[in-house]
Design a protein around this motif. Structure first.
Motif, PDB file in Angstrom:
ATOM      1  N   MET A 101       5.320  40.354   1.380  1.00  0.00           N
ATOM      2  CA  MET A 101       6.175  39.241   1.810  1.00  0.00           C
ATOM      3  C   MET A 101       6.345  38.249   0.669  1.00  0.00           C
ATOM      4  SD  MET A 101       3.442  37.234   4.259  1.00  0.00           S
ATOM      5  CE  MET A 101       2.995  38.764   5.087  1.00  0.00           C
ATOM      6  N   CYS A 160       6.812  33.982   0.285  1.00  0.00           N
ATOM      7  CA  CYS A 160       6.623  32.750   1.057  1.00  0.00           C
ATOM      8  C   CYS A 160       7.071  31.537   0.252  1.00  0.00           C
ATOM      9  CB  CYS A 160       5.157  32.577   1.462  1.00  0.00           C
ATOM     10  SG  CYS A 160       4.526  33.899   2.517  1.00  0.00           S
ATOM     11  N   GLN A 212       6.816  28.920   5.158  1.00  0.00           N
ATOM     12  CA  GLN A 212       7.733  29.952   5.625  1.00  0.00           C
ATOM     13  C   GLN A 212       7.528  31.227   4.822  1.00  0.00           C
ATOM     14  OE1 GLN A 212      11.580  28.147   5.076  1.00  0.00           O
ATOM     15  NE2 GLN A 212      11.481  26.982   6.988  1.00  0.00           N
ATOM     16  N   GLU A 246       8.714  35.550   4.598  1.00  0.00           N
ATOM     17  CA  GLU A 246       9.700  36.562   4.963  1.00  0.00           C
ATOM     18  C   GLU A 246       9.255  37.901   4.388  1.00  0.00           C
ATOM     19  OE1 GLU A 246      14.502  37.500   4.607  1.00  0.00           O
ATOM     20  OE2 GLU A 246      13.618  35.723   3.678  1.00  0.00           O
ATOM     21  N   ARG A 265      12.479  43.467   3.356  1.00  0.00           N
ATOM     22  CA  ARG A 265      13.198  44.274   4.337  1.00  0.00           C
ATOM     23  C   ARG A 265      13.435  45.706   3.861  1.00  0.00           C
ATOM     24  NH1 ARG A 265      15.115  41.081   8.383  1.00  0.00           N
ATOM     25  NH2 ARG A 265      15.121  38.824   8.009  1.00  0.00           N
TER      26      ARG A 265
END
Length: 246
Positions: free
Chosen positions: A52, A54, A63, A65, A68
């Motif tokens: 991820m 951040c 936050q 993410e 993907r």
């Protein structure tokens, strides 16, 4: 007792290394924003990990993410993922094998397979530590090369994150645990008394398997044969007396 304590020490060191490896794999603090040059804004901080990315704001908002796409990631990041996951799996297998091979467990107690199992667990911890060490060393090299690269803008430069340092510590713990386990297993093997081969006792001979020769017939001595004078009452001349039959 000394080898048992050494095995326990090596196992717990390897277990700590495995815990640190898992934490370093999951944490996003592999690369953090470097505040150099024109990038002096400290209101936000960017962190990149294996899974991820951040952003931390000075207001306390955090936050993150997840990445993907797997194929869109750089090759070094994909390799780091694979190596860290493989290190965690190797640590799990080494922990299971070490538990079965330690003297303080009941599995295969008194069997000769205890020492090879403990040695195999130590080798597994060594492999896990090497895999983690290779990954964090590779990441450190990439971060340092990017930081001192003159072609990379200062806003894109990163520094080494806390997860990398945690990976170094975890790899050292795993390596130390594996070395202690292997050493204690060799000490236990050298202290084992030599195996004395028992010579089977010869079975006693059967009671009735000896055939003795027949006893010779009794023969009176020649000196005692017909040493009496024949009596007058004998009926024949063959030496028999009448009183023997009356």
């Amino acid at each position: 007792m000394a080898s048992t304590a050494a095995q326990l020490l090596g196992f717990f060191l390897g277990l700590l290394g495995f815990t640190g490896t898992v934490a370093a794999t999951l944490l996003p603090h592999w690369r953090t924003t470097a505040y150099v040059g024109s990038n002096i804004i400290t209101a936000t901080a960017y962190m990149k990990g294996l899974w991820m990315e951040c952003v931390w704001h000075s207001t306390g908002i955090y936050q993150c993410e997840l990445y993907r796409s797997l194929l869109a990631l750089p090759h070094d990041l994909q390799a780091a993922r694979a190596l860290m996951v493989l290190s965690c799996i190797t640590s799990v297998l080494a922990s299971l094998v070490s538990v079965m091979g330690m003297k303080c467990t009941r599995f295969a107690r008194g069997s000769f397979v205890k020492t090879p199992l403990a040695t195999s667990g130590g080798i597994g911890f060594l492999c896990a530590g090497l895999l983690c060490l290779i990954t964090v060393s590779w990441t450190t090299n990439d971060v340092i090369l990017d930081f001192y690269s003159p072609f990379l803008p200062s806003g894109l430069k990163c520094e080494i994150g806390l997860a990398v340092y945690l990976g170094y510590a975890s790899s050292c713990l795993s390596l130390c645990g594996g070395l202690v386990l292997c050493w204690s297993s060799n000490v236990a093997r050298s202290q084992r008394p030599p195996h004395i081969q028992r010579i089977p006792a010869s079975s006693p001979p059967p009671a009735f398997n000896i055939i003795y020769p027949p006893a010779p017939l009794y023969k009176p001595p020649e000196a005692l044969k017909d040493n009496r004078t024949p009596s007058l009452c004998s009926l024949s001349s063959n030496g028999y007396r009448l009183n023997n039959y009356v």
